[in-house]
Write a protein that holds these residues in place. Structure first.
Motif, PDB file in Angstrom:
ATOM      1  N   HIS A 195       0.799  -1.223   0.000  1.00  0.00           N
ATOM      2  CA  HIS A 195       0.000   0.000   0.000  1.00  0.00           C
ATOM      3  C   HIS A 195       0.833   1.275   0.000  1.00  0.00           C
ATOM      4  N   ASP A 196       2.024   1.252   0.595  1.00  0.00           N
ATOM      5  CA  ASP A 196       2.846   2.472   0.542  1.00  0.00           C
ATOM      6  C   ASP A 196       4.243   2.207  -0.022  1.00  0.00           C
ATOM      7  N   LYS A 197       4.413   1.052  -0.660  1.00  0.00           N
ATOM      8  CA  LYS A 197       5.619   0.730  -1.431  1.00  0.00           C
ATOM      9  C   LYS A 197       6.910   0.928  -0.640  1.00  0.00           C
ATOM     10  N   ARG A 198       6.945   0.391   0.583  1.00  0.00           N
ATOM     11  CA  ARG A 198       8.146   0.514   1.402  1.00  0.00           C
ATOM     12  C   ARG A 198       8.418  -0.793   2.126  1.00  0.00           C
ATOM     13  N   SER A 199       9.663  -0.963   2.542  1.00  0.00           N
ATOM     14  CA  SER A 199      10.021  -2.111   3.369  1.00  0.00           C
ATOM     15  C   SER A 199       9.428  -1.927   4.758  1.00  0.00           C
ATOM     16  N   ALA A 200       9.041  -3.022   5.351  1.00  0.00           N
ATOM     17  CA  ALA A 200       8.559  -2.976   6.732  1.00  0.00           C
ATOM     18  C   ALA A 200       9.740  -2.640   7.649  1.00  0.00           C
ATOM     19  N   ILE A 201       9.444  -1.925   8.717  1.00  0.00           N
ATOM     20  CA  ILE A 201      10.475  -1.545   9.682  1.00  0.00           C
ATOM     21  C   ILE A 201      10.141  -2.156  11.041  1.00  0.00           C
ATOM     22  N   ASP A 202      11.106  -2.110  11.959  1.00  0.00           N
ATOM     23  CA  ASP A 202      10.929  -2.735  13.272  1.00  0.00           C
ATOM     24  C   ASP A 202       9.659  -2.296  13.981  1.00  0.00           C
ATOM     25  N   SER A 203       9.323  -1.035  13.912  1.00  0.00           N
ATOM     26  CA  SER A 203       8.149  -0.540  14.650  1.00  0.00           C
ATOM     27  C   SER A 203       6.830  -1.080  14.087  1.00  0.00           C
ATOM     28  N   ASP A 204       6.858  -1.683  12.901  1.00  0.00           N
ATOM     29  CA  ASP A 204       5.653  -2.301  12.343  1.00  0.00           C
ATOM     30  C   ASP A 204       5.307  -3.608  13.059  1.00  0.00           C
ATOM     31  N   PHE A 205       6.254  -4.151  13.800  1.00  0.00           N
ATOM     32  CA  PHE A 205       6.078  -5.463  14.426  1.00  0.00           C
ATOM     33  C   PHE A 205       6.430  -5.375  15.901  1.00  0.00           C
ATOM     34  N   GLN A 206       5.469  -5.039  16.704  1.00  0.00           N
ATOM     35  CA  GLN A 206       5.671  -4.919  18.148  1.00  0.00           C
ATOM     36  C   GLN A 206       4.958  -6.055  18.856  1.00  0.00           C
ATOM     37  N   PHE A 207       5.676  -6.741  19.730  1.00  0.00           N
ATOM     38  CA  PHE A 207       5.119  -7.836  20.523  1.00  0.00           C
ATOM     39  C   PHE A 207       5.089  -7.375  21.971  1.00  0.00           C
ATOM     40  N   HIS A 208       3.923  -7.464  22.587  1.00  0.00           N
ATOM     41  CA  HIS A 208       3.773  -7.068  23.971  1.00  0.00           C
ATOM     42  C   HIS A 208       3.287  -8.267  24.767  1.00  0.00           C
TER      43      HIS A 208
END
Length: 81
Positions: A67-80
């Motif tokens: 949708h925004d043509k970018r690589s995923a970054i660490d903050s996209d995947f947060q585990f709590h």
């Protein structure tokens, strides 16, 4: 989560190809959190039955958001926990 077919410890001898239905779950997370997530799945799914399944780690080099043509970054995947 999606359905898959495989042999597992038990097989369907009435089916021509002897495959049984399983559920496969794919979770994308940072490598530092993968062990904690896997342990949570094992603890939650364990019912002390034979052939309960597997938890597998598979490294992924990159994930791309369409949708925004970018690589995923660490903050996209947060585990709590």
């Amino acid at each position: 989560m999606h359905p898959v077919r495989g042999r597992g410890e038990y097989f369907n001898s009435f089916n021509e190809n002897h495959l049984i239905k399983h559920i496969q779950m794919e979770i994308y997370t940072k490598s530092e959190q993968a062990g904690d997530i896997a342990q949570l799945i094992v603890e939650t799914a364990h019912v002390n039955a034979d052939s309960e399944g597997l938890v597998c780690f598979v490294p992924v080099n990159d994930l791309l958001w369409i949708h925004d043509k970018r690589s995923a970054i660490d903050s996209d995947f947060q585990f709590h926990p």
